[in-house]
Design a protein around this motif. Structure first.
Motif, short mmCIF file in Angstrom:
data_model
loop_
_atom_site.label_atom_id
_atom_site.label_comp_id
_atom_site.label_asym_id
_atom_site.label_seq_id
_atom_site.Cartn_x
_atom_site.Cartn_y
_atom_site.Cartn_z
N ALA A 71 3.64 -0.34 11.70
CA ALA A 71 2.32 0.17 11.30
C ALA A 71 2.36 1.05 10.06
CB ALA A 71 1.69 0.93 12.46
N LYS A 72 3.47 1.74 9.81
CA LYS A 72 3.54 2.64 8.66
C LYS A 72 4.39 2.06 7.53
CE LYS A 72 2.57 6.78 11.35
NZ LYS A 72 2.96 8.17 11.68
N SER A 73 4.60 0.76 7.58
CA SER A 73 5.36 0.10 6.52
C SER A 73 4.46 -0.14 5.32
CB SER A 73 5.90 -1.25 7.01
OG SER A 73 6.33 -2.03 5.92
N ILE A 112 12.54 4.59 1.69
CA ILE A 112 12.63 3.18 2.11
C ILE A 112 13.54 2.40 1.17
CG2 ILE A 112 11.30 1.04 2.33
CD1 ILE A 112 8.98 2.74 3.40
N ASP A 113 13.41 2.66 -0.12
CA ASP A 113 14.25 1.98 -1.11
C ASP A 113 15.73 2.15 -0.78
OD1 ASP A 113 15.44 1.45 -3.97
OD2 ASP A 113 13.32 0.94 -4.15
N CYS A 152 0.84 -1.20 0.00
CA CYS A 152 0.00 0.00 0.00
C CYS A 152 0.87 1.25 0.00
CB CYS A 152 -0.91 0.01 1.23
SG CYS A 152 -0.06 0.27 2.81
N ILE A 153 0.23 2.39 -0.20
CA ILE A 153 0.82 3.69 0.09
C ILE A 153 0.14 4.15 1.37
CG2 ILE A 153 1.31 6.01 -0.75
CD1 ILE A 153 2.49 3.75 -2.49
N PRO A 154 0.83 4.17 2.51
CA PRO A 154 0.16 4.45 3.78
C PRO A 154 -0.66 5.73 3.75
CG PRO A 154 2.39 3.70 4.18
CD PRO A 154 2.27 3.90 2.69
N ASP A 191 -0.15 9.26 4.83
CA ASP A 191 0.39 9.25 6.19
C ASP A 191 1.90 9.49 6.14
OD1 ASP A 191 0.44 9.10 8.90
OD2 ASP A 191 -0.14 6.99 9.05
N GLU A 192 2.43 10.09 7.20
CA GLU A 192 3.85 10.42 7.25
C GLU A 192 4.61 9.48 8.17
OE1 GLU A 192 3.99 14.46 8.60
OE2 GLU A 192 3.70 15.29 6.60
N MET A 193 5.85 9.23 7.80
CA MET A 193 6.78 8.51 8.67
C MET A 193 7.93 9.46 8.98
SD MET A 193 9.16 5.14 7.95
CE MET A 193 7.81 3.99 7.73
N ALA A 194 8.17 9.70 10.27
CA ALA A 194 9.24 10.62 10.68
C ALA A 194 10.51 9.83 10.99
CB ALA A 194 8.82 11.43 11.88
N VAL A 195 11.60 10.20 10.35
CA VAL A 195 12.90 9.54 10.59
C VAL A 195 13.95 10.64 10.74
CG1 VAL A 195 14.62 7.92 9.72
CG2 VAL A 195 12.20 7.58 9.18
N ASN A 196 14.62 10.64 11.90
CA ASN A 196 15.67 11.63 12.18
C ASN A 196 15.18 13.07 11.97
OD1 ASN A 196 17.53 9.60 12.80
ND2 ASN A 196 18.12 9.40 10.64
N GLY A 197 13.94 13.32 12.42
CA GLY A 197 13.40 14.67 12.36
C GLY A 197 12.85 15.07 11.00
N LYS A 198 12.87 14.18 10.02
CA LYS A 198 12.34 14.50 8.70
C LYS A 198 11.17 13.58 8.38
CE LYS A 198 13.66 15.29 3.88
NZ LYS A 198 14.77 15.31 2.89
N ALA A 199 10.09 14.15 7.84
CA ALA A 199 8.88 13.38 7.55
C ALA A 199 8.84 13.00 6.07
CB ALA A 199 7.64 14.19 7.91
N TYR A 200 8.43 11.75 5.81
CA TYR A 200 8.31 11.24 4.45
C TYR A 200 6.90 10.71 4.25
CZ TYR A 200 13.43 11.21 4.77
OH TYR A 200 14.75 11.55 4.95
#
Length: 645
Positions: free
Chosen positions: A474-476, A443-444, A415-417, A425-434
């Motif tokens: 949950a956001k995978s 992710i790639d 899916c595209i979350p 939906d956004e996934m936050a990693v190291n202060g940056k949202a994707y």
């Protein structure tokens, strides 16, 4: 005029004006041919016999070609025999020899019929493309036979002599096999695998070997592929998941005979530590019998429980290392009251159905025992040093990605979350949202880092841990649920506790406006484009259909895995995209002793026939043609010298 340095590089391949002009003519002619046929498969799940049959039969299309070519001449029994010869030439020839039916007459008839089918499936390709697919040792003879003109009296004897000499020199076996493989090769131009090659079925390794032999294949990673890819990086949680699933489906052959994973240490550990525990809730589901590595179901159940407990420990350790995963509620070993035999899940207390945990210290439930640590170290070494596993994993990387845009189709596994309101939906990693496409691209890159970064790189561990998050977070995009309730399935009787809620994407994407939003996010037009998904089995027996959102979304996981066929009522789908239409092939459960040609239905006709010029490859060819025209202009103006000998 283009950069002369670039044109000089091109001139090495085309050293004269004539050679460059000739290639322009060739490429323009190719652009005028119909597009090749693309095949889309999803969720193969180790079912190698069924998949290889579908691949070699082109999901029933070869049988259709036989019927179109000979339906008015030969019997249905002869059609089936010819089809089986094309699918499994080695096997059929050996059978005929054993029955003493491999006569010169049979060989002559078979060669004639195979040439006719080969003519049919090669008709939309250039002669040079067909010749490139031929085995070099037979290319001349096959090329001549494919262009027989039976009305030309001058050539009749010539063509007859080719056939006679093939039989007289006892080359008929090899020639027939070469023709059969050429037919298979020409019927499928591009192969797209929309994820989940691994787990549940008996031999994913055999599928990988088959894919590596195919001429043009791409893979969009599924959650089960990601889990094996994570295991190959040495991620202990992924290793435990891979082993747990393989053991739970009696998949010892793929572990030991396939990839050489030494699971004897696990069996010895489980037999010792869980000797007095019947492990009844961990008995394997035996959908396939092991051929090489039969394991007693009682011992398999102990191994299953042993690796599951280790899995819950190492998963809890990963979650603690990464608070950004927001998964603290999934550290359930710490939520157990070891005196009362209960567990608290999302604020509700449940009785535990099993409290036999000889390796768990209630004061520190996530700590591995010394024996567990040693076992996990041994298992990790086995995964990290499996040569065949890493050969296959590298192929997954070189031919795979999180998604692919191809000829107005957007391919991804899960899916595209999305959020309930329909936004990404956004996934936050190291202060940056994707989110959206940016999330898939991020992710790639992380997936590649997990495998290819050197062990001493400070990013390595975080990227490796992220592989496990992709498996169950949950956001995978490849998981697409709020949680993975493996623990609840094993230990909690209340079914509500083990309920997994799908990402809002699955409810929203059946509406055309949300498909349009996703297509635009990935740079595709909303007219004539499609999303092609796997991951969620389509329950046709319950009235579900793989075609959704007014024909813009295809979900083609129909249950190739035996584990799902009771729920779906069929055995999966192939989506077929040729120059004239989109078609769905509906698979029957595979039985090697029965004829199982899929039911093929046209689901969308193209407004006009699609030519090579209309495809992504055609756009590349157009750019190549423009470059060649610049090269020709440079030769004519004297800006570059021709190399004439």
């Amino acid at each position: 005029m283009r950069d002369l340095a670039y044109l000089k590089l091109m001139s090495r391949e085309y050293p004269t004006l004539e050679s460059a002009s000739s290639e322009i003519v060739n490429l323009m002619a190719i652009c005028g041919l119909p597009k090749g046929t693309e095949y889309f498969f999803s969720d193969l799940h180790g079912e190698y016999e069924a998949f290889i049959h579908l691949l070699r039969s082109s999901s029933g299309i070869i049988r259709e070609k036989i019927k179109e070519t000979f339906g008015h001449i030969i019997s249905e029994e002869d059609e089936i025999q010819l089809a089986n010869l094309i699918y499994y030439p080695d096997r059929q020839i050996a059978k005929l020899k054993q029955e003493q039916n491999y006569t010169e007459d049979w060989q002559r008839i078979a060669l004639y019929r195979l040439v006719q089918i080969c003519k049919e499936v090669s008709s939309k390709y250039s002669r040079s493309k067909v010749r490139k697919k031929m085995p070099p040792e037979f290319a001349y003879a096959i090329d001549e036979l494919l262009h027989v003109d039976y009305n030309d009296d001058n050539k009749k004897v010539y063509y007859s002599e080719i056939i006679r000499s093939i039989i007289d020199t006892q080359m008929a076996d090899s020639f027939i096999i070469a023709l059969c493989r050429l037919i298979q090769n020409l019927t499928i131009d591009n192969l797209h695998i929309i994820g989940d090659i691994f787990d549940r079925g008996p031999r994913a390794d055999i599928i990988m070997e088959e894919l590596m032999q195919f001429h043009d294949v791409d893979i969009q990673w599924g959650n089960h592929d990601i889990s094996w890819m994570g295991a190959s990086t040495g991620n202990p949680a992924c290793i435990c998941n891979v082993l747990r699933i393989a053991i739970s489906y009696n998949g010892f052959d793929v572990l030991e005979d396939g990839y050489g994973i030494n699971i004897r240490p696990l069996s010895m550990f489980a037999a010792k530590v869980y000797s007095d525990d019947p492990c009844e809730r961990f008995m394997p589901r035996i959908l396939d019998q092991n051929i090489y590595d039969a394991v007693d179901p009682g011992l398999a159940a102990k191994m299953h429980k042993a690796i599951a407990v280790i899995q819950f420990k190492v998963e809890g350790q990963i979650i603690r290392r990464h608070p950004e995963y927001e998964m603290d509620s999934r550290i359930l070993l710490t939520a157990i009251d070891y005196q009362r035999g209960t567990v608290v899940i999302e604020g509700k207390e449940y009785p535990m159905m099993d409290m036999e945990f000889p390796t768990i210290d209630p004061s520190d439930p996530l700590k591995l025992s010394e024996e567990e640590e040693e076992l996990l170290h041994t298992l990790t070494l086995s995964f990290c040093h499996s040569a065949l596993l890493h050969k296959h994993i590298k192929f997954l990387y070189s031919n795979g990605s999180m998604y692919k845009c191809c000829n107005s189709n957007l391919l991804y596994h899960g899916c595209i979350p999305m959020k309930e309101d329909g936004s990404f939906d956004e996934m936050a990693v190291n202060g940056k949202a994707y989110k959206g496409r940016a999330l898939m691209d991020f992710i790639d890159k992380q997936v590649k880092k997990a495998y290819f970064l050197p062990d001493q790189d400070p990013e390595k561990e975080a990227s490796r841990d992220f592989m496990w998050y992709l498996w169950s977070g949950a956001k995978s995009p490849v998981f697409g649920k709020d949680k993975m309730t493996i623990f609840e399935h094993y230990f909690v009787e209340d079914k509500e506790a083990s309920r997994e809620r799908m990402n809002p994407y699955y409810k929203l994407s059946v509406q055309e406006k949300y498909c349009d939003m996703i297509l635009e996010e990935f740079g595709l037009t909303t007219t004539g484009s499609h999303i092609i998904n796997g991951h969620v089995p389509v329950k046709i027996k319950d009235g579900e259909t793989p075609i959704k959102a007014g024909g813009k979304l295809f979900i083609i996981d129909g249950g190739l895995s035996k584990a799902y066929q009771g729920k779906t009522g069929i055995a999966g789908y192939t989506l077929i995209f040729n120059s004239r239409h989109l078609a769905l092939a509906e698979h029957k459960p595979f039985d090697p002793k029965k004829e199982s040609t899929p039911k093929v239905s046209i689901v969308e006709k193209m407004r006009k026939r699609i030519m090579v010029a209309d495809t992504d490859d055609g756009k590349e060819l157009a750019r190549r043609i423009e470059d060649l025209k610049e090269l020709v202009a440079a030769y004519r103006k004297g800006a570059l010298k021709e190399r004439i000998r």
